[in-house]
Design an enzyme around this catalytic site. Sequence first.
Site, mmCIF file in Angstrom:
data_model
loop_
_atom_site.group_PDB
_atom_site.id
_atom_site.type_symbol
_atom_site.label_atom_id
_atom_site.label_comp_id
_atom_site.label_asym_id
_atom_site.label_seq_id
_atom_site.Cartn_x
_atom_site.Cartn_y
_atom_site.Cartn_z
ATOM 1 N N TYR A 33 0.825 -1.208 0.000
ATOM 2 C CA TYR A 33 0.000 0.000 0.000
ATOM 3 C C TYR A 33 0.854 1.250 0.000
ATOM 4 O O TYR A 33 2.067 1.190 0.205
ATOM 5 C CB TYR A 33 -0.959 -0.011 1.196
ATOM 6 C CG TYR A 33 -0.323 0.312 2.537
ATOM 7 C CD1 TYR A 33 0.501 -0.595 3.190
ATOM 8 C CD2 TYR A 33 -0.560 1.544 3.154
ATOM 9 C CE1 TYR A 33 1.075 -0.286 4.414
ATOM 10 C CE2 TYR A 33 0.017 1.856 4.388
ATOM 11 C CZ TYR A 33 0.827 0.934 5.006
ATOM 12 O OH TYR A 33 1.399 1.243 6.215
ATOM 13 N N ARG A 52 8.247 4.101 -4.729
ATOM 14 C CA ARG A 52 8.304 3.084 -3.661
ATOM 15 C C ARG A 52 7.300 1.962 -3.917
ATOM 16 O O ARG A 52 7.584 0.788 -3.639
ATOM 17 C CB ARG A 52 8.058 3.719 -2.295
ATOM 18 C CG ARG A 52 8.218 2.688 -1.167
ATOM 19 C CD ARG A 52 8.161 3.306 0.201
ATOM 20 N NE ARG A 52 6.881 3.949 0.442
ATOM 21 C CZ ARG A 52 6.620 4.700 1.500
ATOM 22 N NH1 ARG A 52 7.562 4.913 2.416
ATOM 23 N NH2 ARG A 52 5.445 5.261 1.663
ATOM 24 N N ARG A 101 -8.330 -20.537 -1.856
ATOM 25 C CA ARG A 101 -7.256 -20.214 -0.908
ATOM 26 C C ARG A 101 -6.126 -21.218 -1.089
ATOM 27 O O ARG A 101 -6.362 -22.423 -1.098
ATOM 28 C CB ARG A 101 -7.785 -20.287 0.531
ATOM 29 C CG ARG A 101 -6.728 -19.962 1.575
ATOM 30 C CD ARG A 101 -7.315 -19.945 2.990
ATOM 31 N NE ARG A 101 -6.302 -19.595 3.972
ATOM 32 C CZ ARG A 101 -5.515 -20.478 4.595
ATOM 33 N NH1 ARG A 101 -5.621 -21.764 4.345
ATOM 34 N NH2 ARG A 101 -4.611 -20.051 5.474
ATOM 35 N N LYS A 150 6.455 -2.152 1.858
ATOM 36 C CA LYS A 150 5.290 -1.547 2.536
ATOM 37 C C LYS A 150 4.074 -2.455 2.387
ATOM 38 O O LYS A 150 3.180 -2.204 1.571
ATOM 39 C CB LYS A 150 5.032 -0.142 1.972
ATOM 40 C CG LYS A 150 4.132 0.708 2.873
ATOM 41 C CD LYS A 150 4.205 2.162 2.471
ATOM 42 C CE LYS A 150 3.142 3.017 3.100
ATOM 43 N NZ LYS A 150 3.261 3.183 4.550
ATOM 44 N N GLU A 182 11.915 2.068 14.370
ATOM 45 C CA GLU A 182 11.068 3.166 13.890
ATOM 46 C C GLU A 182 9.798 3.208 14.714
ATOM 47 O O GLU A 182 9.603 2.392 15.616
ATOM 48 C CB GLU A 182 10.749 2.979 12.401
ATOM 49 C CG GLU A 182 10.062 1.665 12.089
ATOM 50 C CD GLU A 182 9.955 1.354 10.603
ATOM 51 O OE1 GLU A 182 9.894 2.277 9.777
ATOM 52 O OE2 GLU A 182 9.899 0.157 10.272
HETATM 53 N N1 PLP Z 1 7.718 3.570 9.029
HETATM 54 C C1 PLP Z 1 6.574 2.849 9.055
HETATM 55 C C2 PLP Z 1 6.546 1.539 9.761
HETATM 56 C C3 PLP Z 1 5.413 3.338 8.428
HETATM 57 O O1 PLP Z 1 4.274 2.624 8.449
HETATM 58 C C4 PLP Z 1 5.465 4.607 7.785
HETATM 59 C C5 PLP Z 1 4.288 5.146 7.115
HETATM 60 O O2 PLP Z 1 3.258 4.535 7.014
HETATM 61 C C6 PLP Z 1 6.668 5.325 7.807
HETATM 62 C C7 PLP Z 1 7.784 4.763 8.430
HETATM 63 C C8 PLP Z 1 6.786 6.680 7.162
HETATM 64 O O3 PLP Z 1 6.820 6.571 5.765
HETATM 65 P P1 PLP Z 1 6.287 7.742 4.833
HETATM 66 O O4 PLP Z 1 7.087 8.955 5.192
HETATM 67 O O5 PLP Z 1 6.579 7.269 3.465
HETATM 68 O O6 PLP Z 1 4.837 7.899 5.125
#
Ligand code: PLP
Length: 286
Positions: A33, A52, A101, A150, A182
């Site tokens: 996403y 990305r 599935r 992501k 993070e």
């Molecule tokens: N780290 C994580 C785990 C995230 O889910 C997100 C954003 O959803 C970010 C960092 C920040 O990324 P961005 O600046 O691309 O939104």
Amino acid sequence: MTRTVYVNGEYLPETEAKVSIFDRGFLMADAVYEVTSVLDGKLIDFEGHAVRLKRSLDELQMAEPCSKDELLEIHRKLVELNGINEGLVYLQVTRGSDGDRDFVFPSVDTKPTLVLFTQNKPGLADNPAAKKGAKIISIEDIRWGRRDIKTVQLLYPSMGKMMAKAAGCDDAWMIEDGYVTEGTSNNAYIVKNGKIVTRPLSNDILHGITRKAVLRMAAEAQMEVEERLFTIDEAKEADEAFTTSASAFVMPVVEIDGVVLGDGTPGPIARRLREIYLDESRKAAI
Ligand code: PLP
């Protein structure tokens, strides 16, 4: 108000949009996403998100659902149809389904599922929470090893947010081997003696689109930046801290595990970076 959403080539009222129960996004979290913010009715850093998205799809050998130009057109049309001035566009691509599935991926010619919807967020840029600053807790990082992709596997980050709420805080930073990875949905930074410190890019963290822009803007503003690991203890002794994300921009952090940073109000570097980021991003929005 009923939104108009996009599903596989169609613009529909949200109540009429449907995805198969066999969709691998639903059954296996086999999906990626992006979230792109909207200010003044325009998209912030669409290019960064599109690049990305392509990387996430490539890493998972998933097909691209359409071209970048088509994606831009869908984003813009949804913003217009839903009258979004400040808000977000959520996009999800799944590996689709061949009607059952199975752990094995479906054949490569299976059509991916593409869904987009908007979220109206008046006051997104002038968020009062940014003036107060966020209180965070630290939690262990028990996510999988490819956090650079992501994916929609957001259960643990979601649980982390709930742990923060239960502790009377706003968010959580995750810790692995003693070092901060993070935030639940943002990248993490500390500031000590005027120097901004953040974890370097690897498979351990998401390569934030806002992170990239903010680090570039910090360098342009002659701020000192060091990309290295830092511990949560170092964070608690920092002069200030902040997070970055597409939906919250630059968010000051004022408390970590009950330890107040500085005078407990947003620090000057975080405030300045938020200002610069919003200003520059509005100018470059499309
Ligand atoms: N780290 C994580 C785990 C995230 O889910 C997100 C954003 O959803 C970010 C960092 C920040 O990324 P961005 O600046 O691309 O939104």
